[in-house]
Design a protein around this motif. Sequence first.
Motif, mmCIF file in Angstrom:
data_model
loop_
_atom_site.group_PDB
_atom_site.id
_atom_site.type_symbol
_atom_site.label_atom_id
_atom_site.label_comp_id
_atom_site.label_asym_id
_atom_site.label_seq_id
_atom_site.Cartn_x
_atom_site.Cartn_y
_atom_site.Cartn_z
ATOM 1 N N PHE A 189 -69.017 45.311 -6.553
ATOM 2 C CA PHE A 189 -68.136 44.145 -6.507
ATOM 3 C C PHE A 189 -67.636 43.838 -7.911
ATOM 4 O O PHE A 189 -68.173 44.339 -8.909
ATOM 5 N N VAL A 190 -66.584 43.040 -7.964
ATOM 6 C CA VAL A 190 -65.942 42.670 -9.224
ATOM 7 C C VAL A 190 -65.820 41.150 -9.289
ATOM 8 O O VAL A 190 -65.333 40.529 -8.341
ATOM 9 N N VAL A 191 -66.260 40.569 -10.386
ATOM 10 C CA VAL A 191 -66.068 39.135 -10.625
ATOM 11 C C VAL A 191 -64.792 38.981 -11.438
ATOM 12 O O VAL A 191 -64.691 39.507 -12.550
ATOM 13 N N ARG A 192 -63.805 38.270 -10.886
ATOM 14 C CA ARG A 192 -62.504 38.118 -11.528
ATOM 15 C C ARG A 192 -62.263 36.665 -11.910
ATOM 16 O O ARG A 192 -62.253 35.793 -11.047
ATOM 17 N N LEU A 193 -62.039 36.404 -13.182
ATOM 18 C CA LEU A 193 -61.597 35.083 -13.633
ATOM 19 C C LEU A 193 -60.090 35.143 -13.781
ATOM 20 O O LEU A 193 -59.565 35.960 -14.535
ATOM 21 N N ALA A 194 -59.384 34.280 -13.055
ATOM 22 C CA ALA A 194 -57.924 34.380 -13.018
ATOM 23 C C ALA A 194 -57.286 33.000 -12.964
ATOM 24 O O ALA A 194 -57.927 32.002 -12.610
ATOM 25 N N THR A 195 -56.014 32.958 -13.321
ATOM 26 C CA THR A 195 -55.245 31.717 -13.249
ATOM 27 C C THR A 195 -55.076 31.287 -11.788
ATOM 28 O O THR A 195 -55.186 32.107 -10.871
ATOM 29 N N PRO A 196 -54.804 30.000 -11.552
ATOM 30 C CA PRO A 196 -54.632 29.531 -10.178
ATOM 31 C C PRO A 196 -53.599 30.327 -9.385
ATOM 32 O O PRO A 196 -53.821 30.655 -8.216
ATOM 33 N N GLY A 197 -52.474 30.663 -10.006
ATOM 34 C CA GLY A 197 -51.439 31.407 -9.301
ATOM 35 C C GLY A 197 -51.884 32.794 -8.906
ATOM 36 O O GLY A 197 -51.574 33.275 -7.802
ATOM 37 N N THR A 198 -52.612 33.457 -9.792
ATOM 38 C CA THR A 198 -53.097 34.799 -9.481
ATOM 39 C C THR A 198 -54.177 34.752 -8.420
ATOM 40 O O THR A 198 -54.246 35.628 -7.544
ATOM 41 N N VAL A 199 -55.032 33.732 -8.465
ATOM 42 C CA VAL A 199 -56.032 33.548 -7.403
ATOM 43 C C VAL A 199 -55.330 33.393 -6.056
ATOM 44 O O VAL A 199 -55.710 34.013 -5.060
ATOM 45 N N ASP A 200 -54.291 32.565 -6.025
ATOM 46 C CA ASP A 200 -53.541 32.375 -4.785
ATOM 47 C C ASP A 200 -52.986 33.692 -4.266
ATOM 48 O O ASP A 200 -52.990 33.961 -3.054
ATOM 49 N N GLU A 201 -52.492 34.528 -5.180
ATOM 50 C CA GLU A 201 -51.899 35.798 -4.775
ATOM 51 C C GLU A 201 -52.948 36.737 -4.204
ATOM 52 O O GLU A 201 -52.761 37.347 -3.148
ATOM 53 N N ILE A 202 -54.089 36.865 -4.907
ATOM 54 C CA ILE A 202 -55.140 37.779 -4.446
ATOM 55 C C ILE A 202 -55.712 37.309 -3.112
ATOM 56 O O ILE A 202 -55.832 38.080 -2.157
ATOM 57 N N CYS A 203 -56.075 36.038 -3.052
ATOM 58 C CA CYS A 203 -56.686 35.509 -1.832
ATOM 59 C C CYS A 203 -55.676 35.450 -0.694
ATOM 60 O O CYS A 203 -56.030 35.619 0.474
ATOM 61 N N GLY A 204 -54.402 35.235 -1.045
ATOM 62 C CA GLY A 204 -53.363 35.165 -0.028
ATOM 63 C C GLY A 204 -53.148 36.473 0.691
ATOM 64 O O GLY A 204 -52.652 36.497 1.824
ATOM 65 N N ARG A 205 -53.503 37.590 0.064
ATOM 66 C CA ARG A 205 -53.375 38.884 0.736
ATOM 67 C C ARG A 205 -54.251 38.957 1.979
ATOM 68 O O ARG A 205 -54.031 39.784 2.866
ATOM 69 N N TYR A 206 -55.257 38.112 2.021
ATOM 70 C CA TYR A 206 -56.170 38.069 3.166
ATOM 71 C C TYR A 206 -55.877 36.868 4.059
ATOM 72 O O TYR A 206 -56.683 36.506 4.908
ATOM 73 N N GLY A 207 -54.747 36.219 3.846
ATOM 74 C CA GLY A 207 -54.368 35.093 4.681
ATOM 75 C C GLY A 207 -55.006 33.778 4.289
ATOM 76 O O GLY A 207 -54.973 32.826 5.071
ATOM 77 N N LEU A 208 -55.580 33.708 3.091
ATOM 78 C CA LEU A 208 -56.241 32.488 2.648
ATOM 79 C C LEU A 208 -55.309 31.658 1.778
ATOM 80 O O LEU A 208 -54.532 32.189 1.001
ATOM 81 N N ASN A 209 -55.425 30.345 1.895
ATOM 82 C CA ASN A 209 -54.603 29.429 1.105
ATOM 83 C C ASN A 209 -55.494 28.681 0.132
ATOM 84 O O ASN A 209 -56.143 27.700 0.479
ATOM 85 N N THR A 210 -55.562 29.149 -1.099
ATOM 86 C CA THR A 210 -56.404 28.510 -2.116
ATOM 87 C C THR A 210 -55.677 27.397 -2.865
ATOM 88 O O THR A 210 -56.283 26.691 -3.673
ATOM 89 N N ARG A 211 -54.378 27.265 -2.653
ATOM 90 C CA ARG A 211 -53.590 26.133 -3.145
ATOM 91 C C ARG A 211 -53.710 25.884 -4.651
ATOM 92 O O ARG A 211 -53.620 24.761 -5.114
ATOM 93 N N GLY A 212 -53.983 26.914 -5.412
ATOM 94 C CA GLY A 212 -54.085 26.752 -6.853
ATOM 95 C C GLY A 212 -55.301 25.982 -7.300
ATOM 96 O O GLY A 212 -55.388 25.577 -8.465
ATOM 97 N N GLU A 213 -56.273 25.771 -6.408
ATOM 98 C CA GLU A 213 -57.391 24.882 -6.709
ATOM 99 C C GLU A 213 -58.772 25.517 -6.641
ATOM 100 O O GLU A 213 -59.661 25.109 -7.383
#
Length: 303
Positions: A189-213
């Motif tokens: 596994f990989v632990v990724r520290l990322a900006t809110p927008g990038t988190v939204d993009e990565i998580c959004g690929r799986y249909g998740l809405n992290t809303r920048g938060e």
Amino acid sequence: MNGGDGDNGGNGGNGVGGGGGWKRRGPLLWGLAAVAVLSAAALAVNGTTTTASSSDDESDAAARPRPSGQAPTGSASTDPSGGASASASVSATVEEDGKLGGKGRESPDSSSRSIPLTGPGTFTTAGGTSGTVGKGARVLRYKVVVEDGLEQSAADVARQVEGVLADPRGWTADGNSGFRRVSNGPSDFVVRLATPGTVDEICGRYGLNTRGEVNCSVGQDVVVNLKRWLLATPVYADDVDAYRALIINHEVGHFLGHGHVTCPGAGKPAPAMMQQIKGMHGCTPNVWPYDTKGRLLTGPSVP
């Protein structure tokens, strides 16, 4: 997790157009038209709950880690992937932000630190390796990567993650899991520290809405939102390092196959797999899966 965003704009107001003849039809029809407009507006507002937020978990069952061998050594490198392929047959989880904007306060850093909203989506991997922690036969290799352009260094973030996973109150206390950080070669596994927008993009690929938060766990990625890494939540505003430990323990816990639980009783320690960001429900703050005597801190499963 059932957290509707509450700002999905209603579309019910489109049916009031074409009313150019209202003025000629007298006061009664004026009144009826006004009631109709107000009713449509009310339906539009109430309708915001009909579009569910995809910040709910798709599944609590995390991907099964594969066996690990010896880890190679290496130096820092750039990882442009930004996350596992969305086509992989894996589950996805996300930590709901609950009442993050409600009562309480964020870290004192929130007024003085500027947090970038997005970044390039490329990552630098922390160099070197760590020793193996835990006595379990299953040693999971992991990488720590930080999005390029951030003030946080990959080496510093890796040091903090290593400390969390090595703590005797962490997941090594299950007697099965060991961890070793690597910088090159395959990893579990990989632990990724990322900006809110990038988190939204990565998580959004799986249909998740992290809303920048908020953070999420998808496939082989534990995705940490820079905003939460810096500001924590109101409960942990005075101990941001503790909240960082909770992020890692909660999301790695999903990867190990643990689902959400709730508070086991008033005054008891909150389990690490409890969505503490949604409220403590009478439990006391705690960020570790196990106590100092090696007992699992858990509670009733969340359906």
